[in-house]
Design a protein around this motif. Structure first.
Motif, PDB file in Angstrom:
ATOM      1  N   ILE A 143     -20.909   5.586 -39.547  1.00 40.99           N
ATOM      2  CA  ILE A 143     -20.212   6.645 -38.812  1.00 40.99           C
ATOM      3  C   ILE A 143     -20.967   7.960 -38.975  1.00 40.99           C
ATOM      4  O   ILE A 143     -21.382   8.307 -40.082  1.00 40.99           O
ATOM      5  N   ASP A 144     -21.135   8.669 -37.878  1.00 37.97           N
ATOM      6  CA  ASP A 144     -21.852   9.942 -37.917  1.00 37.97           C
ATOM      7  C   ASP A 144     -21.217  10.885 -38.936  1.00 37.97           C
ATOM      8  O   ASP A 144     -19.987  10.956 -39.053  1.00 37.97           O
ATOM      9  N   GLN A 145     -22.053  11.619 -39.643  1.00 36.87           N
ATOM     10  CA  GLN A 145     -21.583  12.454 -40.744  1.00 36.87           C
ATOM     11  C   GLN A 145     -20.562  13.494 -40.297  1.00 36.87           C
ATOM     12  O   GLN A 145     -19.606  13.788 -41.023  1.00 36.87           O
ATOM     13  N   GLU A 146     -20.736  14.047 -39.091  1.00 35.87           N
ATOM     14  CA  GLU A 146     -19.797  15.077 -38.643  1.00 35.87           C
ATOM     15  C   GLU A 146     -18.396  14.521 -38.397  1.00 35.87           C
ATOM     16  O   GLU A 146     -17.429  15.280 -38.288  1.00 35.87           O
ATOM     17  N   LEU A 147     -18.279  13.194 -38.322  1.00 32.66           N
ATOM     18  CA  LEU A 147     -16.970  12.573 -38.119  1.00 32.66           C
ATOM     19  C   LEU A 147     -16.312  12.140 -39.426  1.00 32.66           C
ATOM     20  O   LEU A 147     -15.152  11.718 -39.422  1.00 32.66           O
ATOM     21  N   HIS A 148     -17.023  12.243 -40.535  1.00 32.12           N
ATOM     22  CA  HIS A 148     -16.476  11.805 -41.821  1.00 32.12           C
ATOM     23  C   HIS A 148     -15.146  12.477 -42.173  1.00 32.12           C
ATOM     24  O   HIS A 148     -14.234  11.805 -42.678  1.00 32.12           O
ATOM     25  N   PRO A 149     -14.974  13.790 -41.922  1.00 34.46           N
ATOM     26  CA  PRO A 149     -13.689  14.412 -42.267  1.00 34.46           C
ATOM     27  C   PRO A 149     -12.505  13.833 -41.489  1.00 34.46           C
ATOM     28  O   PRO A 149     -11.362  13.943 -41.930  1.00 34.46           O
ATOM     29  N   GLN A 150     -12.761  13.227 -40.338  1.00 34.47           N
ATOM     30  CA  GLN A 150     -11.677  12.683 -39.515  1.00 34.47           C
ATOM     31  C   GLN A 150     -11.305  11.252 -39.892  1.00 34.47           C
ATOM     32  O   GLN A 150     -10.296  10.725 -39.419  1.00 34.47           O
ATOM     33  N   MET A 151     -12.103  10.616 -40.727  1.00 30.01           N
ATOM     34  CA  MET A 151     -11.906   9.198 -41.013  1.00 30.01           C
ATOM     35  C   MET A 151     -10.557   8.891 -41.662  1.00 30.01           C
ATOM     36  O   MET A 151     -10.036   7.779 -41.531  1.00 30.01           O
ATOM     37  N   ARG A 152      -9.974   9.851 -42.345  1.00 30.45           N
ATOM     38  CA  ARG A 152      -8.703   9.624 -43.038  1.00 30.45           C
ATOM     39  C   ARG A 152      -7.492   9.734 -42.106  1.00 30.45           C
ATOM     40  O   ARG A 152      -6.377   9.394 -42.507  1.00 30.45           O
ATOM     41  N   THR A 153      -7.691  10.230 -40.900  1.00 28.87           N
ATOM     42  CA  THR A 153      -6.564  10.460 -39.998  1.00 28.87           C
ATOM     43  C   THR A 153      -6.130   9.172 -39.308  1.00 28.87           C
ATOM     44  O   THR A 153      -6.928   8.255 -39.102  1.00 28.87           O
ATOM     45  N   ASN A 154      -4.849   9.132 -38.934  1.00 29.47           N
ATOM     46  CA  ASN A 154      -4.323   7.961 -38.223  1.00 29.47           C
ATOM     47  C   ASN A 154      -4.978   7.798 -36.860  1.00 29.47           C
ATOM     48  O   ASN A 154      -5.242   6.675 -36.421  1.00 29.47           O
ATOM     49  N   SER A 155      -5.235   8.922 -36.191  1.00 27.88           N
ATOM     50  CA  SER A 155      -5.822   8.847 -34.854  1.00 27.88           C
ATOM     51  C   SER A 155      -7.212   8.221 -34.903  1.00 27.88           C
ATOM     52  O   SER A 155      -7.566   7.408 -34.042  1.00 27.88           O
ATOM     53  N   PHE A 156      -8.002   8.580 -35.914  1.00 25.84           N
ATOM     54  CA  PHE A 156      -9.340   8.001 -36.043  1.00 25.84           C
ATOM     55  C   PHE A 156      -9.237   6.507 -36.324  1.00 25.84           C
ATOM     56  O   PHE A 156      -9.923   5.693 -35.697  1.00 25.84           O
ATOM     57  N   PHE A 157      -8.376   6.138 -37.263  1.00 20.94           N
ATOM     58  CA  PHE A 157      -8.223   4.731 -37.638  1.00 20.94           C
ATOM     59  C   PHE A 157      -7.787   3.890 -36.437  1.00 20.94           C
ATOM     60  O   PHE A 157      -8.333   2.811 -36.181  1.00 20.94           O
ATOM     61  N   ASN A 158      -6.811   4.391 -35.687  1.00 20.60           N
ATOM     62  CA  ASN A 158      -6.309   3.646 -34.531  1.00 20.60           C
ATOM     63  C   ASN A 158      -7.376   3.512 -33.447  1.00 20.60           C
ATOM     64  O   ASN A 158      -7.513   2.455 -32.817  1.00 20.60           O
ATOM     65  N   LEU A 159      -8.125   4.584 -33.230  1.00 19.79           N
ATOM     66  CA  LEU A 159      -9.171   4.545 -32.211  1.00 19.79           C
ATOM     67  C   LEU A 159     -10.303   3.612 -32.635  1.00 19.79           C
ATOM     68  O   LEU A 159     -10.852   2.866 -31.815  1.00 19.79           O
ATOM     69  N   PHE A 160     -10.640   3.640 -33.909  1.00 16.75           N
ATOM     70  CA  PHE A 160     -11.684   2.757 -34.432  1.00 16.75           C
ATOM     71  C   PHE A 160     -11.248   1.297 -34.303  1.00 16.75           C
ATOM     72  O   PHE A 160     -12.050   0.428 -33.938  1.00 16.75           O
ATOM     73  N   ALA A 161      -9.979   1.037 -34.579  1.00 17.08           N
ATOM     74  CA  ALA A 161      -9.443  -0.321 -34.441  1.00 17.08           C
ATOM     75  C   ALA A 161      -9.526  -0.786 -32.989  1.00 17.08           C
ATOM     76  O   ALA A 161      -9.857  -1.948 -32.712  1.00 17.08           O
ATOM     77  N   THR A 162      -9.232   0.112 -32.068  1.00 17.70           N
ATOM     78  CA  THR A 162      -9.314  -0.225 -30.642  1.00 17.70           C
ATOM     79  C   THR A 162     -10.740  -0.587 -30.249  1.00 17.70           C
ATOM     80  O   THR A 162     -10.975  -1.569 -29.534  1.00 17.70           O
ATOM     81  N   GLY A 163     -11.697   0.204 -30.710  1.00 17.79           N
ATOM     82  CA  GLY A 163     -13.098  -0.068 -30.397  1.00 17.79           C
ATOM     83  C   GLY A 163     -13.559  -1.410 -30.933  1.00 17.79           C
ATOM     84  O   GLY A 163     -14.259  -2.166 -30.243  1.00 17.79           O
ATOM     85  N   MET A 164     -13.161  -1.735 -32.167  1.00 23.08           N
ATOM     86  CA  MET A 164     -13.542  -3.016 -32.754  1.00 23.08           C
ATOM     87  C   MET A 164     -12.904  -4.177 -31.995  1.00 23.08           C
ATOM     88  O   MET A 164     -13.540  -5.212 -31.773  1.00 23.08           O
ATOM     89  N   GLN A 165     -11.656  -4.002 -31.589  1.00 20.39           N
ATOM     90  CA  GLN A 165     -10.971  -5.053 -30.837  1.00 20.39           C
ATOM     91  C   GLN A 165     -11.657  -5.290 -29.496  1.00 20.39           C
ATOM     92  O   GLN A 165     -11.829  -6.437 -29.059  1.00 20.39           O
ATOM     93  N   GLN A 166     -12.061  -4.221 -28.840  1.00 21.93           N
ATOM     94  CA  GLN A 166     -12.766  -4.352 -27.565  1.00 21.93           C
ATOM     95  C   GLN A 166     -14.082  -5.100 -27.745  1.00 21.93           C
ATOM     96  O   GLN A 166     -14.451  -5.941 -26.912  1.00 21.93           O
ATOM     97  N   ALA A 167     -14.785  -4.806 -28.829  1.00 22.84           N
ATOM     98  CA  ALA A 167     -16.062  -5.475 -29.090  1.00 22.84           C
ATOM     99  C   ALA A 167     -15.853  -6.964 -29.346  1.00 22.84           C
ATOM    100  O   ALA A 167     -16.595  -7.807 -28.829  1.00 22.84           O
ATOM    101  N   ARG A 168     -14.836  -7.294 -30.146  1.00 22.74           N
ATOM    102  CA  ARG A 168     -14.560  -8.709 -30.436  1.00 22.74           C
ATOM    103  C   ARG A 168     -14.176  -9.463 -29.171  1.00 22.74           C
ATOM    104  O   ARG A 168     -14.638 -10.582 -28.931  1.00 22.74           O
ATOM    105  N   SER A 169     -13.323  -8.845 -28.368  1.00 22.31           N
ATOM    106  CA  SER A 169     -12.885  -9.503 -27.139  1.00 22.31           C
ATOM    107  C   SER A 169     -14.068  -9.773 -26.219  1.00 22.31           C
ATOM    108  O   SER A 169     -14.197 -10.861 -25.648  1.00 22.31           O
ATOM    109  N   SER A 170     -14.927  -8.775 -26.086  1.00 21.93           N
ATOM    110  CA  SER A 170     -16.104  -8.931 -25.235  1.00 21.93           C
ATOM    111  C   SER A 170     -17.018 -10.029 -25.769  1.00 21.93           C
ATOM    112  O   SER A 170     -17.541 -10.856 -25.010  1.00 21.93           O
TER     113      SER A 170
END
Length: 265
Positions: A143-170
């Motif tokens: 993860i890009d360093q400038e995004l590290h402070p956001q990693m603890r937030t629910n919004s980041f976690f949920n969005l990251f989960a969505t991206g991983m799910q899209q990759a797996r489905s594809s």
């Protein structure tokens, strides 16, 4: 009792239809219009005209302010959209190159180890503590360093989960389209909702037995072993199937210049 300067029509200046404050002892600004009191039932036409003019000026200022706010909001939304796309892209890459399934939320909320764990060394699997530290290191490195402070937030976690799910489905959908050629079976066996449990060839290949349910051990699937004979010392040595699978994966990812001898496949 004298009327208030804000209520008396006599205090309206004839030149600019605004109230004059000279009688009340206040010096007016030559450039700034003076406030006009709301008209009463007996207000003169001049008073009404001055008040309407004031409302028009205030309306113009509000419209300008609203336009500026809309421009600011649009800029913020655009920035958020760009960041969201970046997070989704990183999550997809992480799912395809690092971990296929989303790590626990606590991993996202854990500080990156210092010093960093060597994730290329088999030693990081020696203990659960070092294995967790390696997973955290791997995640931060992805993860890009400038995004590290956001990693603890629910919004980041949920969005990251969505991206991983899209990759797996594809990925899985893509593999389904070529699984027929990988296993030398009819392609229809691998379309969605096909009753694969009714095909003896498939159940023999994966060692599936009705009623096993969650007790099914995928690592004992015969297809992972040479000649489909389960031998824990030779797991993942069914090179023909694995080579076909890897070739299909790389092809789906769009790798150019990658080739495998067709006589091997």
């Amino acid at each position: 009792m004298l009327d208030s300067p804000l209520d008396s029509d006599s205090n309206l200046d004839n030149s600019d239809n605004t109230l004059s404050w000279s009688d009340s002892g206040h010096d007016s600004d030559d450039d700034a219009p003076q406030p006009v009191a709301p008209p009463s039932t007996n207000s003169s036409t001049k008073h009404l005209q001055a008040y309407i003019k004031q409302l028009q000026l205030e309306k113009g200022k509000l419209e300008e302010h609203n336009t500026a706010l809309n421009a600011t909001n649009a800029s913020i939304i655009m920035s958020e959209t760009i960041i969201d796309k970046l997070i989704l892209g990183l999550a997809k890459k992480y799912a395809l190159t690092m971990e296929m399934f989303l790590p626990d939320k606590v991993i996202f909320q854990t500080d990156c180890p210092d010093p960093l764990v060597d994730i290329t060394s088999p030693q990081h699997y020696a203990k659960k503590l070092t294995e967790k530290a390696a997973l955290v290191t791997e995640l931060y490195a992805s993860i890009d360093q400038e995004l590290h402070p956001q990693m603890r937030t629910n919004s980041f976690f949920n969005l990251f989960a969505t991206g991983m799910q899209q990759a797996r489905s594809s990925f899985f959908n893509g593999l389904c389209t070529v699984s027929g050629s990988i296993f030398n079976m009819s392609p229809e066996y691998f379309v969605a909702r096909y009753d694969r449990a009714s095909i003896q060839q498939i159940t023999d290949m994966i060692g599936w037995e009705a009623g096993k349910g969650k007790t099914f051990d995928v690592f004992k699937a015969p297809v992972l072993y040479p000649d489909n004979i389960v031998n824990e010392k030779k797991i993942f040595r069914n090179w023909l199937i694995i080579t076909k699978d890897n070739y299909s994966y790389l092809s789906l990812k769009g790798y150019q210049g990658f080739s495998v001898r067709q006589d091997v496949i």
